[in-house]
Design an enzyme around this catalytic site. Sequence first.
Site, PDB file in Angstrom:
ATOM      1  N   ASP A 199       8.686   0.372  -8.995  1.00 41.02           N
ATOM      2  CA  ASP A 199       6.717   0.390  -9.533  1.00 41.02           C
ATOM      3  C   ASP A 199       6.270  -0.630  -8.246  1.00 41.02           C
ATOM      4  O   ASP A 199       7.365  -2.031  -7.885  1.00 41.02           O
ATOM      5  CB  ASP A 199       6.722  -0.456 -10.589  1.00 41.02           C
ATOM      6  CG  ASP A 199       5.839   0.198 -11.076  1.00 41.02           C
ATOM      7  OD1 ASP A 199       4.467  -0.059 -10.032  1.00 41.02           O
ATOM      8  OD2 ASP A 199       5.495   0.463 -12.122  1.00 41.02           O
ATOM      9  N   HIS A 257       5.150   3.512 -10.198  1.00 42.43           N
ATOM     10  CA  HIS A 257       4.130   2.961 -10.742  1.00 42.43           C
ATOM     11  C   HIS A 257       3.963   4.095 -11.926  1.00 42.43           C
ATOM     12  O   HIS A 257       2.992   3.967 -13.257  1.00 42.43           O
ATOM     13  CB  HIS A 257       2.764   2.968  -9.766  1.00 42.43           C
ATOM     14  CG  HIS A 257       2.321   2.244 -10.155  1.00 42.43           C
ATOM     15  ND1 HIS A 257       1.873   0.801 -10.971  1.00 42.43           N
ATOM     16  CD2 HIS A 257       0.736   2.386 -10.238  1.00 42.43           C
ATOM     17  CE1 HIS A 257       0.157   0.409 -11.100  1.00 42.43           C
ATOM     18  NE2 HIS A 257      -0.314   1.103 -10.641  1.00 42.43           N
ATOM     19  N   SER A 261      -1.647   0.723 -15.214  1.00 36.55           N
ATOM     20  CA  SER A 261      -2.455  -0.877 -14.078  1.00 36.55           C
ATOM     21  C   SER A 261      -3.835  -1.400 -14.274  1.00 36.55           C
ATOM     22  O   SER A 261      -3.553  -1.844 -15.118  1.00 36.55           O
ATOM     23  CB  SER A 261      -2.777   0.422 -13.048  1.00 36.55           C
ATOM     24  OG  SER A 261      -2.169   0.409 -11.680  1.00 36.55           O
TER      25      SER A 261
END
Length: 311
Positions: free
Chosen positions: A263, A290, A123
């Site tokens: 995601d 995610h 991320s």
Amino acid sequence: MSAPYPTSSGELPFDAPGAGKPCKTWYTTIGDLSSTPQKPVLIGIHGGPGSGHDYLLGLADVYAQRGVPVLLYDQIGCGHSTHLREKAGDASFWTVDLFLQELENLVAHLGLHDRGFHLLGQSWGGMLVCEYASRRPKGLRRVVMSGAPASMPLYKQACQLRLAEMPGDVAASLAECDRKGDHESEAFKKAAAVFMKNFVCRLEDIPEPLQRTFGNVKEDSTAYNTMQGHAEFETIGTLKDWEGWRYAHQIEVPTLLLNGKYDEVMDFVMEPFFRVINKVRWVTLPNSSHVSMWEDRERYMQLVGDFLEGA
């Protein structure tokens, strides 16, 4: 963390520009660095900003299965590292460059420029990896960017598309809370949890390390609120215009891109990385969102391990 392999932790001074006080970065190693000098170290870089290292502890699998030492750390502002709540909203302090300096300080302190190292960023951590790797640091061997936006404007578009997939009452509640600037009410938290359940972690039982990660952001949201915003789908902080793909072509080392079918970082948000990085491979995991390292742990660790070994 109890484990059948060696672990250790430490901290090092970090001269954070403008902090106004001494700062430190806390880190932990999985595997004995002194006994495995032949293998580059895998540095895991967490998301958020402010999530902490906890949810990346699953990377211990890479050491257990491949013998690759793993280094995790808490970025400044969270976890066991120095907190700076007094810097809330200070866009001149909470910058990408601050975290790049912290990463470089860690790499240099542990002598990894000479030993060799890999980077895995998840991320926001993947965004940091993009920036750092594009500077071509000495000793960098391979890069993994997991659920990492190539463009925050594209990420914002993806979040709007994901919100449109949610039940009408949930989307309406979020829109109303956003209109009021309400990010603390139970209505907002309940609706936001539905988004997280669909596009961040789809597991029924949230793993304890991931619970600690969510707790880190809740306990100190200073960096997160300043750079991201008040929720995953609300990109209003200083990162809102970030476009890392524009210089990702400078990454010279082999790169692996990973994301999940569900995601919040949808395929079109990662695609610019795939277009511009020269030595690149991209895998979308079909059963995850995610945090694929928990939702599809065995497959995720296999992909990472194979890639680090040059497969």
